[in-house]
Write an enzyme that holds these catalytic residues in place. Structure first.
Site, PDB file in Angstrom:
ATOM      1  N   ASP A 229       0.477  -1.121  -0.053  1.00 35.65           N
ATOM      2  CA  ASP A 229      -0.344   0.244   0.024  1.00 35.65           C
ATOM      3  C   ASP A 229       0.724   1.613   0.092  1.00 35.65           C
ATOM      4  O   ASP A 229       0.502   2.507  -0.361  1.00 35.65           O
ATOM      5  CB  ASP A 229      -0.654  -0.207   1.718  1.00 35.65           C
ATOM      6  CG  ASP A 229      -2.445  -1.005   1.453  1.00 35.65           C
ATOM      7  OD1 ASP A 229      -2.609  -1.705  -0.037  1.00 35.65           O
ATOM      8  OD2 ASP A 229      -2.292  -1.572   1.929  1.00 35.65           O
ATOM      9  N   GLY A 281      -5.055  -0.819  -1.387  1.00 40.93           N
ATOM     10  CA  GLY A 281      -5.589   0.670  -0.500  1.00 40.93           C
ATOM     11  C   GLY A 281      -6.449   1.146   0.340  1.00 40.93           C
ATOM     12  O   GLY A 281      -7.106   2.062  -0.426  1.00 40.93           O
ATOM     13  N   GLU A 361      -8.746   0.804  -3.906  1.00 45.77           N
ATOM     14  CA  GLU A 361      -9.901  -0.052  -2.929  1.00 45.77           C
ATOM     15  C   GLU A 361     -10.946   1.271  -1.600  1.00 45.77           C
ATOM     16  O   GLU A 361     -12.114   0.907  -1.175  1.00 45.77           O
ATOM     17  CB  GLU A 361      -9.369  -1.114  -1.960  1.00 45.77           C
ATOM     18  CG  GLU A 361      -8.289  -1.190  -1.366  1.00 45.77           C
ATOM     19  CD  GLU A 361      -8.244  -2.522  -0.783  1.00 45.77           C
ATOM     20  OE1 GLU A 361      -8.657  -3.329  -0.880  1.00 45.77           O
ATOM     21  OE2 GLU A 361      -6.831  -2.609  -0.006  1.00 45.77           O
ATOM     22  N   TYR A 567      -4.579  -9.599  -4.381  1.00 42.07           N
ATOM     23  CA  TYR A 567      -3.711 -10.407  -4.861  1.00 42.07           C
ATOM     24  C   TYR A 567      -2.631 -10.527  -5.877  1.00 42.07           C
ATOM     25  O   TYR A 567      -0.944 -11.485  -6.068  1.00 42.07           O
ATOM     26  CB  TYR A 567      -4.648 -11.539  -4.256  1.00 42.07           C
ATOM     27  CG  TYR A 567      -5.578 -11.301  -3.043  1.00 42.07           C
ATOM     28  CD1 TYR A 567      -5.073 -10.841  -2.073  1.00 42.07           C
ATOM     29  CD2 TYR A 567      -6.781 -11.093  -3.863  1.00 42.07           C
ATOM     30  CE1 TYR A 567      -6.097 -10.166  -0.680  1.00 42.07           C
ATOM     31  CE2 TYR A 567      -7.796  -9.923  -2.998  1.00 42.07           C
ATOM     32  CZ  TYR A 567      -7.819 -10.499  -1.224  1.00 42.07           C
ATOM     33  OH  TYR A 567      -7.863  -9.607  -0.180  1.00 42.07           O
TER      34      TYR A 567
END
Length: 699
Positions: A229, A281, A361, A567
């Site tokens: 992140d 994030g 996100e 992922y």
């Protein structure tokens, strides 16, 4: 029973070495990665290193950190220096036999295996009899004393490879007296001199408390910053950058960017889809910002920018009325959907009924009403769990059960007239939220008490609002697909119709490159009426085929494809940047141990600059900690770093938004970053956010 044919195939595979090589899990890329030797920072080209405490960097220390971490709060930044030779006392200290443990905590990040490799190589070089233990499945391995002693074969199999497969990872926190006691017992049994914790903000918080608890036991604790992140960035009180980014960020951003770039190519080829790309994030938009620089998508949302939004029109209106509209500060979900719609409509007007949108996100965390819901629901769930023998999600397993519990809270507030965290207004607003989004907001929190944004269909929430508003704009005739003038002329001339006669009837901008059908023409019926009114056809006549064809081309069909990037990127093999970064972090961690440090974070200063300027250092963790809300309570944790909207890299992206939107005729400004590599010169050798910030300093 095997057939004769199957037996022959089996024998063929067993006898033919070339076939065995083709179907082997050992690829040429794997071999090359394992053999690759990352570059060393200048200090590590020496036989020994020492650390020197410096007073050049100061921190604003929180009173709670001083109270709870008294033995390590006094730590200073340690600068590493190389020594080609050393006296006997230093050699004895540096090269003594050590037992060192290392553990991964939290999600995987590319470069982690190189941290282990760097640590292992440095420890074995100093003393071949030293042992490095890898704790299995994260902090649970420490608590339960599940570990493996690392060997050349184990370490060599994972050099320069992604994932945390060597020792796996987990998300347990050592956050209770029992867990702490078991962890200390493990360290005693293994006779550990030091323990290295590789993880994010929560894990490095854990490292600080472990360092304090084990201070008197003589077990050194070193943290290593890890998260894709990019929200672990360290600055001193003056703003001097000590750690620009955590390892794994560069690889993940490149991985996402390569995939999103491919969507840009597909979108502009098939010209019928809007690709909605949600990237990891949770509380910071660093990845979205880097991906934007790497690919130039048509629309990129940066959460921190939305949080700073001020609706000037609403403020001025309120001022005229003699009031203050506090809701004008910060972006609302509805207004955000309107911003997206504006871009879609403008592209449509120049014939581009397609595009790419990048969304972090955690974007909802920066939206006012959603943040209020999250804070309130976090508190309600945490309070319920702390006052009951069971937990909230076990007692209310389905959505309707959870909603009923919230209704009871609202009813209590209404009937008793007392202040409660959930009132009737909250309940009414929450009932207006789509069921799938309610489910997301009430989803189970992670082990740290954090809201799991990756479990919420952020893109679906936003696109639902976007589609609804586009439908309204379409009905009002304000959302149309622009028709190229050449296409219009050819279509009409082919049907023996005069474009100059019919053009002004159909379009409100006739004469421009892309023609927009008039707002008043929203159906075949209104098209017919317009043609009759301007005496192109008579009452009862059919609409000319070419004219109807042009009209139908102008009708937009908004189609989306949703994608999530997380992922796949965090499991990618590391870029050259992260290979080198991770390996040198491992060397730094050993140097800190060999020089007696504890409660420090291994870091590399000047990451944003050319490699020859990198400076390995140790950063004290305790002074970085602040009080934040976790699981409904205020906790002392390592502070996260969000996107600085005043930084040059962000302001450059902001300046180029209009260009990247591509609301003009012609090709879009898409950029091709290429795939992740580890030694190729054409790969970006550091994040573009770094490059832009450094270039801006030179001006």
């Amino acid at each position: 029973m095997q057939s004769k044919e199957n037996i022959n195939i089996t024998q063929l595979i067993q006898k033919n070495s070339a076939i065995q090589q083709v179907v082997s899990n050992i690829s040429n890329e794997l071999v090359a990665r394992r053999e690759h030797k990352p570059a060393l920072c200048k200090v590590f080209l020496n036989e020994f290193t020492k650390t020197v405490e410096t007073d050049d960097y100061k921190f604003d220390i929180h009173v709670e950190a001083k109270k709870r971490l008294p033995d390590i709060i006094v730590n200073k930044v340690r600068v590493l220096e190389g020594l080609s030779s050393a006296d006997d006392s230093l050699i004895k200290k540096y090269c003594k036999k050590r037992n060192i443990g290392i553990v991964f905590s939290g999600g995987p990040a590319p470069g982690g295996h190189n941290v282990i490799a760097g640590l292992y190589d440095a420890a074995k070089k100093a003393n071949p009899e030293s042992s490095v233990y890898g704790f299995l499945l994260g902090p649970d391995g420490i608590i339960e004393n599940e570990c493996v002693e690392l060997t050349d074969d184990i370490v060599n199999a994972y050099r320069n490879l992604g994932g945390f497969g060597m020792i796996k990872t987990g998300r347990t926190k050592i956050d209770s007296k029992e867990k702490m006691s078991l962890s200390k017992e493990t360290c005693r049994k293994l006779e550990l001199d030091a323990l290295i914790i590789v993880g994010g903000d929560d894990s490095n918080t854990n490292a600080a408390f472990l360092a304090q608890e084990m201070y008197k036991d003589g077990v050194q604790i070193i943290g290593v910053p890890k998260t894709i992140d990019g929200d672990i960035q360290v600055r001193d009180a003056k703003g001097t950058v000590l750690c620009a980014i955590s390892f794994g960020f560069h690889t993940a951003a490149l991985s996402f960017a390569n995939s999103i770039s491919n969507l840009c190519t597909d979108s502009s080829s098939d010209v019928k889809y809007w690709h909605i790309c949600k990237v990891m994030g949770r509380v910071a938009s660093h990845l979205a910002l880097e991906v934007a620089l790497q690919t130039h998508p048509n629309i990129t949302l940066i959460g921190e920018d939305l949080a700073n939004y001020v609706d000037i029109r609403r403020l001025e209106k309120a001022k005229q009325e003699g009031t203050t509209d506090y809701t004008a500060f910060g972006m609302t979900l509805r207004h955000l959907s309107r911003v997206i719609c504006d871009g879609i409509v403008r592209r449509g007007a120049v014939g581009k009924n397609f595009g790419v949108i990048v969304i972090p996100e955690g974007v909802l965390e920066f939206i006012n009403e959603i943040q209020v819901f999250i804070i309130k629901l976090n508190t309600i769930i945490a309070k319920y769990n702390s006052t009951h023998d069971t937990d909230f999600h076990s007692d209310f397993p389905v959505l309707e059960d959870k909603l009923e519990y919230l209704r009871r809270l609202a009813k209590t507030a209404r009937e008793e007239g007392t202040f409660t965290i959930w009132n009737t207004r909250d309940d009414d607003l929450f009932n207006d939220v789509p069921a799938f989004f309610q489910e997301g907001l009430l989803t189970e929190r992670d082990s740290h008490g954090n809201f799991q944004f990756s479990q919420v269909e952020t893109d679906k929430v936003l696109m639902g609002l976007v589609k609804d508003y586009l439908k309204i704009l379409k009905e009002k005739g304000r959302y149309k697909i622009g028709i190229s003038r050449d296409s219009f002329n050819k279509t009409l001339e082919k049907g023996n119709l005069d474009p100059l006669l019919i053009g002004p009837v159909l379009f409100n901008n006739f004469g421009e490159d892309f023609l927009i059908v008039k707002d008043s023409i929203t159906s075949i019926k209104t098209l017919n009426q317009a043609l009759i009114r301007d005496e192109i056809i008579r009452e009862g006549d059919k609409i000319p085929g070419p004219v109807e064809k042009i009209y139908k081309k102008s009708i937009p069909s908004f189609k989306t494809q949703l994608h999530f990037y997380g992922y796949d990127g965090r499991g990618n093999d590391p870029s050259g940047f992260d290979c080198v970064y991770g390996y040198n972090l491992g060397l730094t961690a050993f140097s800190l141990i060999a020089n007696g440090a504890t409660g420090q974070m291994a870091a590399i200063k000047n990451l944003e600059k050319a490699f020859e300027k990198w400076e390995p250092i140790g950063i004290p963790i305790a002074p970085l900690m602040r009080i934040e809300e976790r699981k409904g309570k205020m906790e002392l944790v390592l502070e996260k770093t969000i996107v600085d909207v005043n930084a040059p890299c962000f302001n450059i992206v902001k300046e180029l938004r209009e260009k990247w939107l591509g609301a003009y005729p012609g090709d879009d400004d898409y950029r091709k970053p290429g795939p992740v590599r580890f030694i190729e010169k054409c790969e970006e050798n550091r994040p573009l956010t770094f490059v832009l910030n450094e270039l801006a300093k030179e001006e």
